[in-house]
Design an enzyme around this catalytic site. Structure first.
Site, PDB file in Angstrom:
ATOM      1  CB  SER A 194     -12.771  -2.156   0.884  1.00  0.00           C
ATOM      2  OG  SER A 194     -11.406  -2.165   1.146  1.00  0.00           O
ATOM      3  NE  ARG A 210      -3.890   1.871   2.582  1.00  0.00           N
ATOM      4  CZ  ARG A 210      -3.656   3.147   3.048  1.00  0.00           C
ATOM      5  NH1 ARG A 210      -2.640   3.527   3.438  1.00  0.00           N
ATOM      6  NH2 ARG A 210      -4.653   4.255   2.959  1.00  0.00           N
ATOM      7  CE  LYS A 232      -7.620   3.117   4.511  1.00  0.00           C
ATOM      8  NZ  LYS A 232      -8.381   2.626   3.730  1.00  0.00           N
TER       9      LYS A 232
END
Length: 206
Positions: free
Chosen positions: A108, A39, A138
């Site tokens: 997701s 990522r 997050k």
């Protein structure tokens, strides 16, 4: 058929230089991560290609799966095992068409079993729910109830939990039915990344 994700699914921290990233990834893989997701939101195409190629190599050496976050083109270019897509990262069916029937295409699904049904219908090979716990990566992520994993199991889905997972709480999501736990900080923020990975991976063998 795409392989199933099971056990510890380590997700690399964003914006880390090459040497540190490769060292961290190697430690997590040595500690027992069964899959690694790359990522990086930098937008630096040269850097992303360079890092992804080396991470794929490390995964091959350890027998782990290598997944690219949100970039189907990069996954196809380097021969990754698959891609993970968020809500705004492009269509699942298009990714499946480009990467092939044996590729992993993860989706997701946040806190929604309806999104999971739609993702599976479009060709997703696993669905991810989270944040199952408050997440430093997050902090504004929606909270996902653990009951989603029983609902996903009823659909026959390969289900991944993400968000705030540590060695202390991983047992809760595994007991709820998660096949894999996707972890960033719980592995890569540890003083000893290999030991943290080993502990989390060991939760699946208790």
């Amino acid at each position: 058929m795409p392989p199933r994700l099971e056990g510890l699914y380590a997700v690399t921290p964003d914006g880390v230089d090459d040497a540190r990233l490769f060292s961290l990834a190697a430690a997590a893989l040595e500690g027992g991560a069964r899959a690694l997701q790359y990522r990086d939101k930098s937008g630096d195409a040269e850097r992303r290609l360079r890092q992804a190629v080396e991470l794929r190599r490390l995964c091959r050496l350890s027998g782990a799966l290598f997944i690219v976050n949100d970039d189907v083109g990069l996954a196809a270019r380097i021969g990754a095992d698959g891609v993970h897509l968020g809500r705004d990262d492009g269509g699942i069916a298009a990714a499946r068409g480009r990467l092939g029937a044996d590729a992993i295409v993860g989706a997701s699904c946040y806190d929604s079993i309806a999104l999971a049904r739609a993702a599976l219908a479009a060709g997703a090979s696993y669905v991810a729910f989270g944040a199952v716990f408050p997440s430093r990566t997050k902090p504004d992520a929606v909270a996902a109830p653990l009951s989603l994993f029983a609902e996903a199991a009823a659909l026959g889905a390969n289900a991944v939990a993400i968000g705030g997972i540590t060695a202390d709480n991983a047992g809760q999501v595994i007991a709820a039915g998660a096949d894999a736990v996707a972890v960033v900080g719980g592995v890569f923020d540890a003083d000893d990344v290999g030991a943290a990975a080993r502990t989390l991976a060991g939760r699946f063998r208790v």
